[in-house]
Enzyme design. Structure first.
Site, PDB file in Angstrom:
ATOM      1  N   ASP A   1     -22.877  -6.323 165.937  1.00 58.56           N
ATOM      2  CA  ASP A   1     -22.500  -7.714 165.650  1.00 58.56           C
ATOM      3  C   ASP A   1     -21.603  -7.800 164.415  1.00 58.56           C
ATOM      4  O   ASP A   1     -21.309  -6.792 163.770  1.00 58.56           O
ATOM      5  CB  ASP A   1     -23.772  -8.562 165.479  1.00 58.56           C
ATOM      6  CG  ASP A   1     -24.809  -7.851 164.618  1.00 58.56           C
ATOM      7  OD1 ASP A   1     -24.416  -7.374 163.547  1.00 58.56           O
ATOM      8  OD2 ASP A   1     -25.986  -7.742 165.041  1.00 58.56           O
TER       9      ASP A   1
ATOM     10  N   GLU B   1      -0.990  -4.533 174.583  1.00 59.37           N
ATOM     11  CA  GLU B   1      -1.562  -3.457 175.404  1.00 59.37           C
ATOM     12  C   GLU B   1      -0.699  -3.333 176.659  1.00 59.37           C
ATOM     13  O   GLU B   1      -0.643  -4.264 177.469  1.00 59.37           O
ATOM     14  CB  GLU B   1      -3.006  -3.764 175.808  1.00 59.37           C
ATOM     15  CG  GLU B   1      -3.632  -2.578 176.546  1.00 59.37           C
ATOM     16  CD  GLU B   1      -4.719  -2.944 177.547  1.00 59.37           C
ATOM     17  OE1 GLU B   1      -5.499  -2.062 177.926  1.00 59.37           O
ATOM     18  OE2 GLU B   1      -4.777  -4.106 177.978  1.00 59.37           O
TER      19      GLU B   1
ATOM     20  N   HIS C   1     -11.351   1.976 174.122  1.00 54.90           N
ATOM     21  CA  HIS C   1     -12.594   1.712 174.838  1.00 54.90           C
ATOM     22  C   HIS C   1     -12.459   1.815 176.362  1.00 54.90           C
ATOM     23  O   HIS C   1     -13.437   1.624 177.075  1.00 54.90           O
ATOM     24  CB  HIS C   1     -13.102   0.315 174.460  1.00 54.90           C
ATOM     25  CG  HIS C   1     -12.143  -0.753 174.889  1.00 54.90           C
ATOM     26  ND1 HIS C   1     -10.883  -0.889 174.328  1.00 54.90           N
ATOM     27  CD2 HIS C   1     -12.227  -1.698 175.848  1.00 54.90           C
ATOM     28  CE1 HIS C   1     -10.250  -1.871 174.932  1.00 54.90           C
ATOM     29  NE2 HIS C   1     -11.035  -2.385 175.853  1.00 54.90           N
ATOM     30  N   ASP C   2     -11.246   2.080 176.850  1.00 56.01           N
ATOM     31  CA  ASP C   2     -11.045   2.209 178.301  1.00 56.01           C
ATOM     32  C   ASP C   2     -10.838   3.651 178.737  1.00 56.01           C
ATOM     33  O   ASP C   2     -10.732   3.926 179.934  1.00 56.01           O
ATOM     34  CB  ASP C   2      -9.804   1.410 178.734  1.00 56.01           C
ATOM     35  CG  ASP C   2      -9.952  -0.071 178.480  1.00 56.01           C
ATOM     36  OD1 ASP C   2     -11.076  -0.590 178.642  1.00 56.01           O
ATOM     37  OD2 ASP C   2      -8.945  -0.719 178.129  1.00 56.01           O
TER      38      ASP C   2
ATOM     39  N   ASP D   1      -4.245  -8.364 175.148  1.00 53.27           N
ATOM     40  CA  ASP D   1      -4.773  -7.647 176.306  1.00 53.27           C
ATOM     41  C   ASP D   1      -3.772  -7.712 177.470  1.00 53.27           C
ATOM     42  O   ASP D   1      -3.168  -8.754 177.719  1.00 53.27           O
ATOM     43  CB  ASP D   1      -6.091  -8.333 176.709  1.00 53.27           C
ATOM     44  CG  ASP D   1      -6.902  -7.543 177.697  1.00 53.27           C
ATOM     45  OD1 ASP D   1      -7.348  -6.438 177.358  1.00 53.27           O
ATOM     46  OD2 ASP D   1      -7.107  -8.046 178.828  1.00 53.27           O
TER      47      ASP D   1
ATOM     48  N   ASP E   1     -31.139  -6.323 167.957  1.00 53.93           N
ATOM     49  CA  ASP E   1     -31.259  -6.667 169.370  1.00 53.93           C
ATOM     50  C   ASP E   1     -30.602  -5.582 170.224  1.00 53.93           C
ATOM     51  O   ASP E   1     -30.412  -5.754 171.426  1.00 53.93           O
ATOM     52  CB  ASP E   1     -30.637  -8.044 169.663  1.00 53.93           C
ATOM     53  CG  ASP E   1     -29.152  -8.095 169.312  1.00 53.93           C
ATOM     54  OD1 ASP E   1     -28.617  -7.077 168.806  1.00 53.93           O
ATOM     55  OD2 ASP E   1     -28.519  -9.127 169.556  1.00 53.93           O
TER      56      ASP E   1
ATOM     57  N   ASP F   1      -8.679  -9.366 169.185  1.00 54.23           N
ATOM     58  CA  ASP F   1      -8.271  -9.089 170.556  1.00 54.23           C
ATOM     59  C   ASP F   1      -8.064 -10.433 171.232  1.00 54.23           C
ATOM     60  O   ASP F   1      -8.912 -11.320 171.135  1.00 54.23           O
ATOM     61  CB  ASP F   1      -9.415  -8.332 171.258  1.00 54.23           C
ATOM     62  CG  ASP F   1      -8.912  -7.313 172.248  1.00 54.23           C
ATOM     63  OD1 ASP F   1      -8.064  -7.683 173.060  1.00 54.23           O
ATOM     64  OD2 ASP F   1      -9.390  -6.162 172.207  1.00 54.23           O
TER      65      ASP F   1
ATOM     66  N   ASP G   1     -25.533  -2.696 164.610  1.00 55.20           N
ATOM     67  CA  ASP G   1     -26.420  -3.820 164.901  1.00 55.20           C
ATOM     68  C   ASP G   1     -27.089  -4.247 163.594  1.00 55.20           C
ATOM     69  O   ASP G   1     -27.642  -3.406 162.887  1.00 55.20           O
ATOM     70  CB  ASP G   1     -27.464  -3.348 165.935  1.00 55.20           C
ATOM     71  CG  ASP G   1     -28.439  -4.441 166.317  1.00 55.20           C
ATOM     72  OD1 ASP G   1     -28.171  -5.619 165.993  1.00 55.20           O
ATOM     73  OD2 ASP G   1     -29.469  -4.107 166.950  1.00 55.20           O
TER      74      ASP G   1
HETATM   75  C1  GLC Z   1      -7.795  -4.382 179.101  1.00 49.41           C
HETATM   76  C2  GLC Z   1      -9.023  -4.045 178.302  1.00 49.41           C
HETATM   77  C3  GLC Z   1     -10.120  -3.640 179.233  1.00 49.41           C
HETATM   78  C4  GLC Z   1     -10.409  -4.787 180.142  1.00 49.41           C
HETATM   79  C5  GLC Z   1      -9.159  -5.246 180.874  1.00 49.41           C
HETATM   80  C6  GLC Z   1      -9.349  -6.566 181.528  1.00 49.41           C
HETATM   81  O1  GLC Z   1      -7.275  -3.281 179.755  1.00 49.41           O
HETATM   82  O2  GLC Z   1      -8.721  -3.053 177.363  1.00 49.41           O
HETATM   83  O3  GLC Z   1     -11.271  -3.226 178.569  1.00 49.41           O
HETATM   84  O4  GLC Z   1     -11.388  -4.437 181.068  1.00 49.41           O
HETATM   85  O5  GLC Z   1      -8.079  -5.415 179.989  1.00 49.41           O
HETATM   86  O6  GLC Z   1      -9.433  -7.580 180.574  1.00 49.41           O
END
Ligand code: GLC
Length: 534
Positions: free
Chosen positions: A31, A265, A327-328, A202, A27, A100, A23
């Site tokens: 960023d 992905e 991140h998932d 994605d 906030d 992304d 950050d």
């Molecule tokens: C992908 C992203 C995930 C998101 C999903 C829907 O799997 O990595 O974080 O929630 O797509 O966009």
């Protein structure tokens, strides 16, 4: 030989989840300026490729994966000037930037969807997927949304259902419509013209759905703890053959620019995954993400088999890649423990192909328990009894021992790990036994040795505890990697050829410099990289 390899084959990808990296305006949310302020760190680590999770304007129902404007920057992350400055600085440092891209769905606040839902005869109606109710008013078919419940949402005003593979706030675009294709390719041009080096696409395997919208087969083994979307197998809602023509169009566009790349992905088994390299002439994604290491149980025999299967299935032109986390998913150190996470790092950075590191992995960061009242992730909130929240793996980067670990002086959007005062970049920098030191050494070794960068993967030995393999590029030193995937000691002896050499890197720094003649005994959770003689 080296010349024929491109930047995305040689270098390492580092995923930044922008809300949580740094950050700069206090906030509580990371960023673009924050990323800029931390580029020195990434260089110190030896990273050249940055992938940033979505930074576009978004109502943040899915934290940026619900985009309401594809060609701007969300104010919470900064503005277009910040973006332009960041990409300029990244390129000045001879680094690359991957954005992304979320082409499968928009936010329900995107002007296209607002128009589309305004009436049945709106020109954008067919930009999304609208269907009549079945007789009796029920949903058009049994397709389920990834974040809970049916994938169909009723629109009372126009009396039809629309399809959303994720949240109802994320309506799926209709990629069979040439107008949608054109709009999205134009959007890609917008960023490519700005100099973006690549895209992480994605949910690439979701982009086209069965034209007849047939019911998905029911999963007879469904159990209550599983996400509700696992009630059916996504046979008709994902991975349709027509998706490859779309990926190919994207690729053709990328190929009109110089040395740009595209990662897909894709959560699919190896035999299906490799089709995303392209069904004709390998003109698909440059790197269909290979998630074997994060999907498989941490069992050395399963992993060894998957490596061999993957290596053996790649198309002639297909470049491999490896991932331990994103991140998932649960962070690797939480999934397999901190000691085995060191072995995982050694594996990631010595296998053949491009590695992706998820921010904080290099510190051994662990998932942080988020009290239920603080859960933000819709996947967690919509299926509250299943422990599916992804927040724990998205907590702020641990930089130093100051307040909030140097991430922010405000209240962070997600709480930090309670250990941040002792586990952070600053403290690990000083400690040669730390995860950070291990990552730095692995990266430095990988980037300086042709055999590790481009060499063949040659399996040597596997049993129920360990894996041993050689990496070798002709005319260069051979490296033997031996990794103990268990807490128990194990013993390796040369199975056919006699291996002699010197340990150049180990999960136990003290071993470096020792020589190996024919055999070696390893402690539990230990791994070594040996430069072989001759
Ligand atoms: C992908 C992203 C995930 C998101 C999903 C829907 O799997 O990595 O974080 O929630 O797509 O966009």
């Amino acid at each position: 030989m080296e010349e024929k390899y491109l930047w995305w084959q040689k270098e390492i990808i580092y995923q930044i989840y922008p809300r949580s990296f740094q950050d700069s305006n206090n906030d509580g949310v990371g960023d673009l300026q924050g990323i800029m302020n931390r580029l020195d760190y990434l260089q110190e680590l030896g990273i050249k490729i940055i992938w940033i999770s979505p930074i576009y304007p978004s109502p943040m129902a899915d934290f940026g994966y619900d985009i309401s404007d594809y060609e701007d920057i969300a104010p919470v992350f900064g503005n277009m000037n910040d973006f332009d400055a960041l990409i300029k600085e990244i390129h000045k440092r001879e680094m690359k930037l991957i954005l992304d891209l979320v082409p499968n769905h928009t936010s329900d606040r995107h002007p296209w969807f607002i128009e589309s839902r305004s009436s049945r005869d709106n020109p954008k109606r067919n930009w999304y997927i609208w269907k009549d109710a079945r007789e009796g008013g029920s949903v058009p078919n049994n397709w389920m949304a990834a974040f809970g419940g049916s994938a169909w949402e009723w629109d009372a005003q126009t009396e039809q259902y629309y399809y959303h593979a994720f949240l109802k706030e994320q309506p799926d675009l209709n990629w069979r419509n040439p107008e949608v294709q054109e709009a999205m390719l134009n959007m890609m041009r917008f960023w490519l013209n700005k100099g973006v080096d690549g895209f992480r696409i994605d949910v690439m395997w979701h982009m086209i759905k069965d034209e007849q919208f047939r019911d998905n087969p029911v999963n007879p083994d469904y159990q209550n703890h599983m996400p509700t979307c696992d009630m059916v197998f996504q046979v008709y809602s994902t991975d349709q053959p027509e998706v490859h023509a779309i990926v190919n169009k994207m690729r053709q566009l990328m190929d009109t620019y110089s040395e740009r790349m595209m990662i897909g992905e894709i959560y699919l088994p190896i035999n299906k995954l490799i089709s995303y390299y392209g069904t004709s002439d390998s003109k698909g994604a440059h790197l269909p993400f290979n998630f074997q290491l994060l999907m498989l149980q941490w069992d050395v025999r399963k992993i060894a088999l998957a490596i061999t299967e993957y290596e053996g299935s790649l198309p002639a032109e297909g470049w491999p890649n490896w991932v331990l986390g994103n991140h998932d998913q649960v962070r690797i150190a939480s999934r397999i423990g901190k000691d085995q996470a060191r072995i995982a790092a050694m594996l990631l950075l010595t296998l053949r192909g491009t590695p992706t590191i998820y921010y904080g992995e290099e510190l051994g960061m662990r998932d942080v328990p988020i009290p239920f009242e603080e859960v933000l992730d819709p996947q967690g909130l919509n299926m509250p009894d299943k422990n599916l929240s992804r927040d724990p793996a998205r907590t702020p980067m641990q930089w130093d021992n100051s307040v909030n670990s140097g991430f922010t002086t405000a209240k962070p959007w997600l709480r930090l790990h309670r250990n941040y005062r002792s586990h952070n970049v600053e403290s690990e920098r000083m400690d040669k036994t730390s995860m950070l030191s291990l990552y730095k050494e692995l990266i430095a070794l990988r980037q300086s040795e042709a055999s590790l960068l481009y060499g063949h993967y040659i399996p040597v030995y596997t049993d129920q505890q360990m894996i041993a393999y050689i990496r070798h590029a002709e005319g260069n030193d051979r490296f033997l990697v031996i990794l103990n995937f268990t807490h128990k000691p194990c013993y390796f002896k040369s199975p056919h050829e006699i291996y002699n050499g010197t340990i150049v890197l180990s999960s136990s720094p003290d071993l470096v410099g020792q020589s190996m003649h024919y055999a070696i005994a390893l402690y539990g959770d230990e791994g070594v990289i040996i430069r072989l003689e001759n």
